[in-house]
Design a protein around this motif. Structure first.
Motif, PDB file in Angstrom:
ATOM      1  N   ASN A  38      38.899  26.072   3.731  1.00 36.35           N
ATOM      2  CA  ASN A  38      39.729  27.063   3.035  1.00 36.35           C
ATOM      3  C   ASN A  38      39.061  27.610   1.773  1.00 36.35           C
ATOM      4  N   PHE A  39      37.767  27.384   1.625  1.00 35.37           N
ATOM      5  CA  PHE A  39      37.002  27.909   0.484  1.00 35.37           C
ATOM      6  C   PHE A  39      37.058  29.436   0.510  1.00 35.37           C
ATOM      7  N   ASP A  40      37.067  30.071  -0.653  1.00 32.69           N
ATOM      8  CA  ASP A  40      37.142  31.534  -0.761  1.00 32.69           C
ATOM      9  C   ASP A  40      35.767  32.164  -0.519  1.00 32.69           C
ATOM     10  N   PHE A  41      35.347  32.175   0.741  1.00 39.56           N
ATOM     11  CA  PHE A  41      34.046  32.761   1.088  1.00 39.56           C
ATOM     12  C   PHE A  41      34.032  34.262   0.793  1.00 39.56           C
ATOM     13  N   ASP A  42      35.142  34.946   1.058  1.00 36.25           N
ATOM     14  CA  ASP A  42      35.191  36.398   0.831  1.00 36.25           C
ATOM     15  C   ASP A  42      34.958  36.740  -0.639  1.00 36.25           C
ATOM     16  N   GLY A  43      35.486  35.925  -1.532  1.00 45.20           N
ATOM     17  CA  GLY A  43      35.275  36.152  -2.958  1.00 45.20           C
ATOM     18  C   GLY A  43      33.815  36.012  -3.352  1.00 45.20           C
ATOM     19  N   GLU A  44      33.078  35.199  -2.608  1.00 43.27           N
ATOM     20  CA  GLU A  44      31.665  34.966  -2.922  1.00 43.27           C
ATOM     21  C   GLU A  44      30.747  36.043  -2.366  1.00 43.27           C
ATOM     22  N   ILE A  45      31.251  36.850  -1.437  1.00 42.85           N
ATOM     23  CA  ILE A  45      30.402  37.911  -0.869  1.00 42.85           C
ATOM     24  C   ILE A  45      30.876  39.303  -1.283  1.00 42.85           C
ATOM     25  N   LYS A  54      19.396  44.296  -4.171  1.00 41.37           N
ATOM     26  CA  LYS A  54      20.008  44.440  -2.838  1.00 41.37           C
ATOM     27  C   LYS A  54      19.448  43.387  -1.890  1.00 41.37           C
ATOM     28  N   GLU A  55      18.155  43.147  -1.913  1.00 39.73           N
ATOM     29  CA  GLU A  55      17.544  42.126  -1.053  1.00 39.73           C
ATOM     30  C   GLU A  55      18.064  40.733  -1.432  1.00 39.73           C
ATOM     31  N   PHE A  56      18.135  40.445  -2.729  1.00 46.06           N
ATOM     32  CA  PHE A  56      18.658  39.164  -3.208  1.00 46.06           C
ATOM     33  C   PHE A  56      20.098  38.977  -2.721  1.00 46.06           C
ATOM     34  N   ASN A  57      20.936  40.002  -2.906  1.00 51.59           N
ATOM     35  CA  ASN A  57      22.331  39.916  -2.508  1.00 51.59           C
ATOM     36  C   ASN A  57      22.479  39.741  -0.993  1.00 51.59           C
ATOM     37  N   ASN A  58      21.674  40.463  -0.229  1.00 54.89           N
ATOM     38  CA  ASN A  58      21.742  40.329   1.232  1.00 54.89           C
ATOM     39  C   ASN A  58      21.410  38.899   1.654  1.00 54.89           C
ATOM     40  N   ASN A  59      20.366  38.315   1.075  1.00 49.43           N
ATOM     41  CA  ASN A  59      19.992  36.936   1.402  1.00 49.43           C
ATOM     42  C   ASN A  59      21.101  35.962   1.019  1.00 49.43           C
ATOM     43  N   SER A  60      21.719  36.177  -0.138  1.00 51.17           N
ATOM     44  CA  SER A  60      22.805  35.312  -0.589  1.00 51.17           C
ATOM     45  C   SER A  60      24.004  35.421   0.349  1.00 51.17           C
ATOM     46  N   ILE A  61      24.353  36.643   0.724  1.00 50.56           N
ATOM     47  CA  ILE A  61      25.490  36.854   1.628  1.00 50.56           C
ATOM     48  C   ILE A  61      25.226  36.199   2.981  1.00 50.56           C
ATOM     49  N   LEU A  62      24.010  36.350   3.497  1.00 50.65           N
ATOM     50  CA  LEU A  62      23.676  35.722   4.781  1.00 50.65           C
ATOM     51  C   LEU A  62      23.790  34.207   4.709  1.00 50.65           C
ATOM     52  N   LYS A  63      23.333  33.618   3.598  1.00 49.30           N
ATOM     53  CA  LYS A  63      23.444  32.166   3.437  1.00 49.30           C
ATOM     54  C   LYS A  63      24.909  31.748   3.370  1.00 49.30           C
ATOM     55  N   ASP A 109      25.290  24.182   0.477  1.00 54.00           N
ATOM     56  CA  ASP A 109      25.812  25.083  -0.551  1.00 54.00           C
ATOM     57  C   ASP A 109      25.750  26.520  -0.056  1.00 54.00           C
ATOM     58  N   ILE A 110      26.583  27.364  -0.633  1.00 49.27           N
ATOM     59  CA  ILE A 110      26.587  28.794  -0.332  1.00 49.27           C
ATOM     60  C   ILE A 110      25.410  29.456  -1.050  1.00 49.27           C
ATOM     61  N   GLY A 111      25.248  30.759  -0.850  1.00 45.68           N
ATOM     62  CA  GLY A 111      24.213  31.507  -1.548  1.00 45.68           C
ATOM     63  C   GLY A 111      24.518  31.631  -3.031  1.00 45.68           C
ATOM     64  N   PRO A 112      23.513  31.964  -3.829  1.00 43.64           N
ATOM     65  CA  PRO A 112      23.730  32.118  -5.272  1.00 43.64           C
ATOM     66  C   PRO A 112      24.657  33.296  -5.573  1.00 43.64           C
ATOM     67  N   PRO A 113      25.259  33.308  -6.775  1.00 43.36           N
ATOM     68  CA  PRO A 113      26.160  34.407  -7.141  1.00 43.36           C
ATOM     69  C   PRO A 113      25.458  35.762  -7.006  1.00 43.36           C
TER      70      PRO A 113
END
Length: 131
Positions: A32-39, A63-72, A88-92
């Motif tokens: 139930n972690f807020d994955f949507d809030g993290e992406i 944009k590349e950093f964010n894409n990699n984080s979202i994919l993770k 762990d999820i991707g970085p902020p």
């Protein structure tokens, strides 16, 4: 032997070590972690001081950093429970720099400038074409 406060501090430090740095919680990450809030992308930044070439390069890198984080993060979300304690999820996500109107108008008015700064990010190309 350590005093009561020293023992409490040591215990708190040990708990802090076990926190997943990006999710900011103890593992494993619950379903139930807020994955949507993290992406969700953070609000952009207006910065008049950046030269256009630097502005474009920064946004491409972000944009590349964010894409990699979202994919993770999506990969963790899609991992079946129970998730490993250390997963762990991707970085902020980092905010992009907004394109300032006068700089976009310079690109709209100059094919030579567009060619010089190519390749241009898709979001900027959409602004140029619609402008």
């Amino acid at each position: 032997p350590p005093s009561g406060s020293e023992a409490a501090t040591a215990s708190q430090n040990m708990q802090d070590i076990n926190i997943l740095p990006n999710a900011r919680i103890h593992g494993p990450i619950p379903d139930n972690f807020d994955f949507d809030g993290e992406i969700t992308l953070p609000d952009g930044i207006i910065c008049f001081e950046l030269p256009l070439a630097v502005h474009i390069c920064e946004n491409v890198e972000i944009k590349e950093f964010n894409n990699n984080s979202i994919l993770k993060t999506i990969g963790v979300k899609d991992t079946s429970a129970p998730k490993p304690d250390d997963m762990d999820i991707g970085p902020p996500l980092r905010p992009l720099y907004y394109y300032v109107d006068d700089k976009v108008h310079n690109l709209i008015d100059s094919k030579a400038l567009c060619a010089l700064l190519a390749p241009l990010p898709a979001a900027l190309l959409r602004e140029i074409v619609s402008g």
